[in-house]
Write an enzyme that holds these catalytic residues in place. Structure first.
Site, PDB file in Angstrom:
ATOM      1  CB  CYS A  80      -0.905   0.006   1.230  1.00  0.00           C
ATOM      2  SG  CYS A  80      -1.997   1.443   1.304  1.00  0.00           S
ATOM      3  CB  CYS A 107      -2.156   1.119   6.289  1.00  0.00           C
ATOM      4  SG  CYS A 107      -1.381   0.435   4.804  1.00  0.00           S
ATOM      5  CG  HIS A 135      -8.649   5.186 -10.548  1.00  0.00           C
ATOM      6  ND1 HIS A 135      -9.105   3.900 -10.385  1.00  0.00           N
ATOM      7  CD2 HIS A 135      -7.873   5.201 -11.656  1.00  0.00           C
ATOM      8  CE1 HIS A 135      -8.620   3.158 -11.370  1.00  0.00           C
ATOM      9  NE2 HIS A 135      -7.872   3.924 -12.144  1.00  0.00           N
ATOM     10  CB  CYS A 159      -4.189  -1.939   2.004  1.00  0.00           C
ATOM     11  SG  CYS A 159      -4.651  -0.706   3.247  1.00  0.00           S
ATOM     12  CB  CYS A 165      -5.420   2.930   2.437  1.00  0.00           C
ATOM     13  SG  CYS A 165      -4.297   2.908   3.865  1.00  0.00           S
TER      14      CYS A 165
END
Length: 98
Positions: free
Chosen positions: A15, A22, A33, A56, A59
């Site tokens: 990540c 996380c 995106h 990940c 996140c």
């Protein structure tokens, strides 16, 4: 939805957004995106290389607003996401992918 090579290649990666909670990435990693006015819209994904960050599942959920993170403003999350995009680009360029 068209699945690009960069989206497929995200799985298994670390990540790059790195928010509290996380899980580090790996099998949960996707290409998240960054949304920016003028480059996305209904049914239109931003360019994978220019706007994609290896994220990940945790996140990705946070930056997409599915999970709230106490103490973080929307601007904090946008900054973490764009930094993740830059780290992802640096890794891909370093690997000769782009």
């Amino acid at each position: 939805m068209k699945i690009t090579k960069l989206r497929k290649a995200a799985r298994g990666r670390d990540c790059q957004i790195r928010l509290p909670g996380c899980d580090g990435g790996g099998e949960t990693t996707v290409l998240a995106h960054y949304r920016m006015s003028g480059y996305c819209g209904t049914g239109i994904k931003p360019d994978d290389f220019v706007f994609g960050a290896h994220a990940c599942g945790h996140c990705h959920d946070v930056v997409d607003g599915r999970i709230k993170l106490d103490g973080f403003t929307r601007d904090d999350l946008k900054l973490a996401h764009v930094e993740g995009v830059l780290r992802t680009q640096a890794a891909l360029i370093g690997e000769g992918v782009a």
